[in-house]
Scaffold this motif. Structure first.
Motif, PDB file in Angstrom:
ATOM      1  N   ILE A 153       4.619  10.010  -7.099  1.00 51.45           N
ATOM      2  CA  ILE A 153       5.609  10.217  -8.162  1.00 51.45           C
ATOM      3  C   ILE A 153       4.904  10.579  -9.470  1.00 51.45           C
ATOM      4  CG2 ILE A 153       7.293   9.023  -9.633  1.00 51.45           C
ATOM      5  CD1 ILE A 153       8.179   7.508  -7.087  1.00 51.45           C
ATOM      6  N   GLY A 154       3.795   9.889  -9.763  1.00 51.32           N
ATOM      7  CA  GLY A 154       3.045  10.199 -10.977  1.00 51.32           C
ATOM      8  C   GLY A 154       2.512  11.626 -10.953  1.00 51.32           C
ATOM      9  N   VAL A 155       1.943  12.049  -9.826  1.00 49.39           N
ATOM     10  CA  VAL A 155       1.431  13.419  -9.704  1.00 49.39           C
ATOM     11  C   VAL A 155       2.583  14.413  -9.804  1.00 49.39           C
ATOM     12  CG1 VAL A 155       0.364  15.048  -8.077  1.00 49.39           C
ATOM     13  CG2 VAL A 155      -0.614  12.765  -8.382  1.00 49.39           C
ATOM     14  N   ASN A 156       3.701  14.088  -9.187  1.00 54.35           N
ATOM     15  CA  ASN A 156       4.873  14.957  -9.238  1.00 54.35           C
ATOM     16  C   ASN A 156       5.353  15.124 -10.677  1.00 54.35           C
ATOM     17  OD1 ASN A 156       6.721  16.577  -7.995  1.00 54.35           O
ATOM     18  ND2 ASN A 156       8.127  14.926  -7.458  1.00 54.35           N
ATOM     19  N   GLY A 200       0.827  -1.213   0.000  1.00 54.15           N
ATOM     20  CA  GLY A 200       0.000   0.000   0.000  1.00 54.15           C
ATOM     21  C   GLY A 200       0.853   1.251   0.000  1.00 54.15           C
ATOM     22  N   ILE A 201       1.922   1.237   0.797  1.00 47.29           N
ATOM     23  CA  ILE A 201       2.839   2.380   0.837  1.00 47.29           C
ATOM     24  C   ILE A 201       3.505   2.555  -0.522  1.00 47.29           C
ATOM     25  CG2 ILE A 201       5.008   3.210   1.836  1.00 47.29           C
ATOM     26  CD1 ILE A 201       4.106   1.859   4.478  1.00 47.29           C
ATOM     27  N   TYR A 202       3.932   1.442  -1.142  1.00 48.74           N
ATOM     28  CA  TYR A 202       4.564   1.505  -2.460  1.00 48.74           C
ATOM     29  C   TYR A 202       3.594   2.098  -3.483  1.00 48.74           C
ATOM     30  CZ  TYR A 202       6.676  -0.036  -6.820  1.00 48.74           C
ATOM     31  OH  TYR A 202       7.199  -0.074  -8.070  1.00 48.74           O
ATOM     32  N   THR A 203       2.333   1.686  -3.412  1.00 48.38           N
ATOM     33  CA  THR A 203       1.320   2.210  -4.331  1.00 48.38           C
ATOM     34  C   THR A 203       1.148   3.714  -4.137  1.00 48.38           C
ATOM     35  OG1 THR A 203       0.164   0.094  -4.303  1.00 48.38           O
ATOM     36  CG2 THR A 203      -1.092   1.989  -5.050  1.00 48.38           C
ATOM     37  N   LYS A 204       1.086   4.156  -2.882  1.00 48.85           N
ATOM     38  CA  LYS A 204       0.922   5.591  -2.617  1.00 48.85           C
ATOM     39  C   LYS A 204       2.133   6.376  -3.120  1.00 48.85           C
ATOM     40  CE  LYS A 204      -3.039   5.593  -0.675  1.00 48.85           C
ATOM     41  NZ  LYS A 204      -4.184   6.140  -1.385  1.00 48.85           N
ATOM     42  N   ILE A 205       3.323   5.851  -2.895  1.00 44.96           N
ATOM     43  CA  ILE A 205       4.534   6.524  -3.380  1.00 44.96           C
ATOM     44  C   ILE A 205       4.511   6.612  -4.906  1.00 44.96           C
ATOM     45  CG2 ILE A 205       7.049   6.280  -3.605  1.00 44.96           C
ATOM     46  CD1 ILE A 205       7.060   5.221  -0.728  1.00 44.96           C
ATOM     47  N   SER A 206       4.075   5.538  -5.566  1.00 46.88           N
ATOM     48  CA  SER A 206       3.984   5.549  -7.031  1.00 46.88           C
ATOM     49  C   SER A 206       2.991   6.604  -7.493  1.00 46.88           C
ATOM     50  CB  SER A 206       3.559   4.178  -7.545  1.00 46.88           C
ATOM     51  OG  SER A 206       4.518   3.208  -7.228  1.00 46.88           O
TER      52      SER A 206
END
Length: 70
Positions: A53-56, A44-50
């Protein structure tokens, strides 16, 4: 009498061993379940980080376009 006492002792040992086997099995199940929960949290944390990154990356692309059009 001695045989009956010996049989009783053996029965008690078997019950105790069965209890220990059950407790060990339950402990292993709980340990594996805990590992799966931790893996799910990490995923879940990996998904949120991804997603971040996409929004960034989208924000960086947007700012590049704004700067080019100035």
């Amino acid at each position: 009498m001695d045989h009956e006492r010996r049989i009783k002792e053996l029965e008690d040992r078997v019950r105790s061993l069965d209890r220990n086997i059950c407790l060990n099995a339950i402990s292993v199940i709980l340990l594996v379940l805990g590992c799966f929960i931790q893996m799910h949290k990490i995923n879940g944390i990996y998904t949120k980080i991804s997603e971040i990154i996409g929004v960034n990356n989208q924000l960086i692309d947007f700012l590049r376009e704004v700067i080019r059009n100035i």
